[in-house]
Design an enzyme around this catalytic site. Structure first.
Site, PDB file in Angstrom:
ATOM      1  N   LYS A   1      83.951  41.515 -38.666  1.00  0.00           N
ATOM      2  CA  LYS A   1      83.797  40.800 -37.323  1.00  0.00           C
ATOM      3  C   LYS A   1      84.548  39.494 -37.581  1.00  0.00           C
ATOM      4  O   LYS A   1      85.498  39.333 -37.437  1.00  0.00           O
ATOM      5  CB  LYS A   1      82.255  40.874 -36.884  1.00  0.00           C
TER       6      LYS A   1
ATOM      7  N   SER B   1      73.586  42.288 -31.044  1.00  0.00           N
ATOM      8  CA  SER B   1      74.978  43.005 -30.631  1.00  0.00           C
ATOM      9  C   SER B   1      75.504  43.223 -29.233  1.00  0.00           C
ATOM     10  O   SER B   1      76.607  42.836 -28.918  1.00  0.00           O
ATOM     11  CB  SER B   1      75.538  44.162 -31.438  1.00  0.00           C
TER      12      SER B   1
ATOM     13  N   HIS C   1      77.107  39.510 -36.442  1.00  0.00           N
ATOM     14  CA  HIS C   1      77.407  38.661 -35.369  1.00  0.00           C
ATOM     15  C   HIS C   1      77.151  37.243 -35.736  1.00  0.00           C
ATOM     16  O   HIS C   1      77.405  36.475 -34.674  1.00  0.00           O
ATOM     17  CB  HIS C   1      76.935  39.191 -33.903  1.00  0.00           C
TER      18      HIS C   1
HETATM   19  C1  LIG Z   1      78.960  46.236 -35.921  1.00  0.00           C
HETATM   20  C2  LIG Z   1      77.471  46.158 -36.471  1.00  0.00           C
HETATM   21  C3  LIG Z   1      77.278  46.705 -37.725  1.00  0.00           C
HETATM   22  C4  LIG Z   1      78.299  47.708 -38.177  1.00  0.00           C
HETATM   23  O1  LIG Z   1      79.219  47.151 -38.897  1.00  0.00           O
HETATM   24  P1  LIG Z   1      80.672  48.038 -39.309  1.00  0.00           P
HETATM   25  O2  LIG Z   1      81.209  47.357 -40.190  1.00  0.00           O
HETATM   26  O3  LIG Z   1      81.497  47.899 -37.910  1.00  0.00           O
HETATM   27  O4  LIG Z   1      80.354  49.132 -39.588  1.00  0.00           O
HETATM   28  C5  LIG Z   1      76.095  46.632 -38.210  1.00  0.00           C
HETATM   29  N1  LIG Z   1      75.339  45.773 -37.393  1.00  0.00           N
HETATM   30  C6  LIG Z   1      75.323  45.199 -36.521  1.00  0.00           C
HETATM   31  C7  LIG Z   1      74.446  44.393 -35.920  1.00  0.00           C
HETATM   32  C8  LIG Z   1      76.682  45.293 -35.866  1.00  0.00           C
HETATM   33  O5  LIG Z   1      76.985  44.788 -34.757  1.00  0.00           O
END
Ligand SMILES: *Cc1c(COP(=O)(O)O)cnc(C)c1O
Length: 633
Positions: free
Chosen positions: A485, A426, A454
């Protein structure tokens, strides 16, 4: 209300000797008499000096008006290296209260050894004033005020008793101070006390093992006669208010913590966006190009997604009214899970309230203390937290280093457990070596878990994520992702075999014990998935932007390369990264500075997140702007 004075004296009486074991005083309310008396008897029977065979308990009723109430002397401690230094400290303290010629005093203190009471010493004449020099003077009739329901603590008791006695003595007429050394061979701490000095503990006043000890009350005639002093010490009932030691202000720790963050340039604030999440947003009334959002495909503000979700809201309402296992599963929740499984090509899927919550729930359900979890050093915080919650042994391997992973797995051959990794990291934007990871997991019979936060909607020709990217037919055992995302909504999910999903439904606490997301939110993800599967146009645009932005950065001499929507531009210093981010904002670009603890200290960076709807011109412009700013610092 009447109070009762209890006095206990315990001894061993036999033909040869009459040995004092223990003595104690209490002033208590009527309803406490029986309990406190029992406690004193218990103490006499269980004393380190031996079991008492003669216990004298005296109980006297007393009127509250006869009791003098005093605040305990303030307490402090002086640390000394040895008994000599301790005794020198006593001499200095004596000078402070006007007792000079005090070397003599320490000689007299020795005479007090084995006396049951204290010496009452006239500091002007150095004469002893006790009527019976063999017995000495006993200060009696005193106790401390106990809080309701207060638990007695034996170690603290002894200290409190000493403090109560010293406080009573300090307020006696004509008494200017007290010196005390315990006759307990194991207890070398002694004290000096007076109204002026307070209760001063001195950590060493004799050698270990010495039975010498004693107490001197220092008398200096000011008013009244010596018998007034003796009467007060022996008859005046005193209750001492010992204050609980004042704890550090509970808020001070927080304030210090925040102060420290500011000092380290790690203090975080929130920026308020005044418009919908889109490529252009309003911030402080200004139009800004958003280059920090994970809304890669711009579904968060897509008219079709909004129409569908808000329509579902009209039909299904806003809140789900319970957890998924009670009232919180609607047709919409089930539909989303069906779509997710189809999209990822697995038997089943399960939605969670967020990606974070999915990771902690999945990992802590699958692993426990007898398992080993192999985790990439750059895995997302939610994975790390899930690992910690599981209580499994956590083995961190070098970032995306499959040789290191395999070596560590080999060292734990035979263990059950899990290999877990982000698909796209991330904060670095690079892609896990999934084929190798799956090979290792298979070979060593470990679970494989991949976080597609991602990669979903970003990787693969149709945006199906990491498996499509590598064109793998085999899938990780646990394919986790988030709806927040590229899908533009909210929530997390896991895809896998039916038995995995059944297990998690029953075991993942973050799934079980939280109200499910609103049908509206679930519906937005259904609509986004529909858009994604019907037309891969947005994915293609995003991938084209990724290609283009690599060229733009190269043109500026910025060495970042990425195959994903995430472009980290490492600045290093936290403050510098913040400054560059602020400058970019002034120029109309919203780009986050990412700092510790999200990334390691000293690797602060700008994190650019591309969207399908950025124009080529915007990408070229921001690359040029960043190139310009970075050359200037
Ligand atoms: C953003 C993210 C999460 C968490 O997801 P949310 O829906 O924002 O709680 C988990 N793992 C990774 C790799 C992320 O980038």
């Amino acid at each position: 209300m009447n109070l009762y004075c209890i006095k206990m004296r315990a001894s061993q009486n036999n033909a040869e000797q009459n040995k004092h074991i223990s003595g104690a005083e209490k002033i208590v309310q009527g309803n406490e008499v029986s309990m406190q008396t029992q406690a004193l008897i218990h103490r006499a029977f269980n004393h380190p000096k031996g079991e008492a065979d003669f216990i004298n308990i005296k109980l006297e009723k007393t009127a509250p008006d006869d009791i003098l109430q005093l605040d305990a002397l303030p307490v402090r401690t002086i640390e000394v290296a040895d008994a000599d230094e301790g005794l020198r400290t006593v001499q200095k303290l004596m000078e402070q209260i006007g007792v000079t010629n005090n070397r003599h005093l320490l000689e007299i203190l020795k005479e007090a050894s084995f006396m049951r009471g204290a010496i009452l010493l006239d500091v002007d004449t150095f004469k002893r004033l006790e009527p019976d020099q063999a017995r000495g003077i006993r200060a009696t009739y005193m106790d401390r005020v106990r809080q309701p329901f207060e638990q007695e603590d034996i170690a603290k008791n002894h200290f409190d008793e000493a403090l109560v006695l010293a406080t009573k003595v300090a307020y006696a007429p004509n008494i200017i101070g007290e010196i005390c050394i315990s006759d307990d061979p194991d207890y070398v701490t002694g004290y000096v006390a007076s109204k002026e000095l307070g209760y001063v503990r001195i950590t060493k006043l004799k050698e270990f093992g010495s039975e010498h000890g004693g107490r001197i009350f220092l008398y200096k005639q000011q008013e009244g006669a010596v018998h007034d002093t003796i009467h007060y010490l022996q008859q005046q009932k005193v209750l001492v208010h010992t204050k609980q030691p004042k704890k550090a202000d509970k808020w001070a720790k927080l304030e210090q913590g925040l102060q420290q963050l500011k000092q380290d340039n790690l203090y975080r604030t929130m920026k308020e966006i005044e418009s919908a999440p889109d490529v252009h947003v309003t911030y402080c009334g200004k139009d800004i190009v958003m280059m920090a959002s994970n809304n890669y495909l711009n579904f968060a503000n897509d008219a079709r997604v909004k129409d569908y979700a808000l329509g579902v809201g009209q039909t299904y309402g806003i809140g789900s009214g319970g957890s998924r296992l009670t009232t919180g599963t609607t047709t919409i929740h089930r539909l989303l899970e069906k779509k997710l499984a189809e999209f990822k090509g697995t038997e089943a899927a399960l939605a969670f309230n967020s990606g974070y919550v999915a990771n902690i729930g999945i990992i802590s359900a699958l692993c426990s203390k007898d398992d080993v979890i192999f985790s990439d050093e750059l895995n997302h915080a939610s994975i790390i937290d899930g690992c910690k919650m599981s209580k499994a042994k956590i083995v961190v391997y070098k970032h995306n280093d499959m040789n290191d992973l395999e070596e560590k797995v080999r060292q734990h051959a035979g263990c059950s457990g899990l290999i877990v990794s982000d698909a796209v990291f991330s904060m670095d934007g690079d892609i896990v070596n999934l084929p190798e990871l799956l090979r290792i997991a298979d070979q060593y019979e470990l679970f494989s878990m991949i976080d597609e936060a991602h990669s979903t909607g970003v990787l693969g020709a149709s945006g199906r994520g990491i498996c499509e990217h590598f064109q793998l037919t085999q899938k990780p055992d646990i394919l986790m992702g988030t709806l927040s995302k590229a899908l533009g909504g909210e929530g997390g999910f896991v895809c896998g075999q039916q038995k995995l999903i059944e297990f998690l439904k029953n075991k993942a606490r973050s799934f079980i014990f939280s109200t499910s997301l609103s049908p509206v939110t679930m519906a937005s993800s259904i609509a986004a998935l529909n858009l994604l599967t019907e037309d891969s146009g947005q994915v293609k645009k995003l991938q084209e932007n990724i290609r283009h932005f690599n060229i733009c950065l190269q043109a500026q001499g910025i060495p970042t390369l990425s195959e994903t929507a995430i472009f980290p531009i490492i600045v290093g210093d936290e403050k510098k990264a913040m400054d560059v981010s602020a400058t970019l904002l002034e120029h109309g670009y919203y780009i986050s500075a990412i700092r510790y603890p999200t990334v390691t200290k000293g690797s602060a960076r700008l994190r650019i997140a591309l969207m399908a709807d950025h124009t080529k011109q915007e990408l070229a412009n921001v690359a040029a702007k960043i190139g310009y700013i970075l050359k200037g610092i």
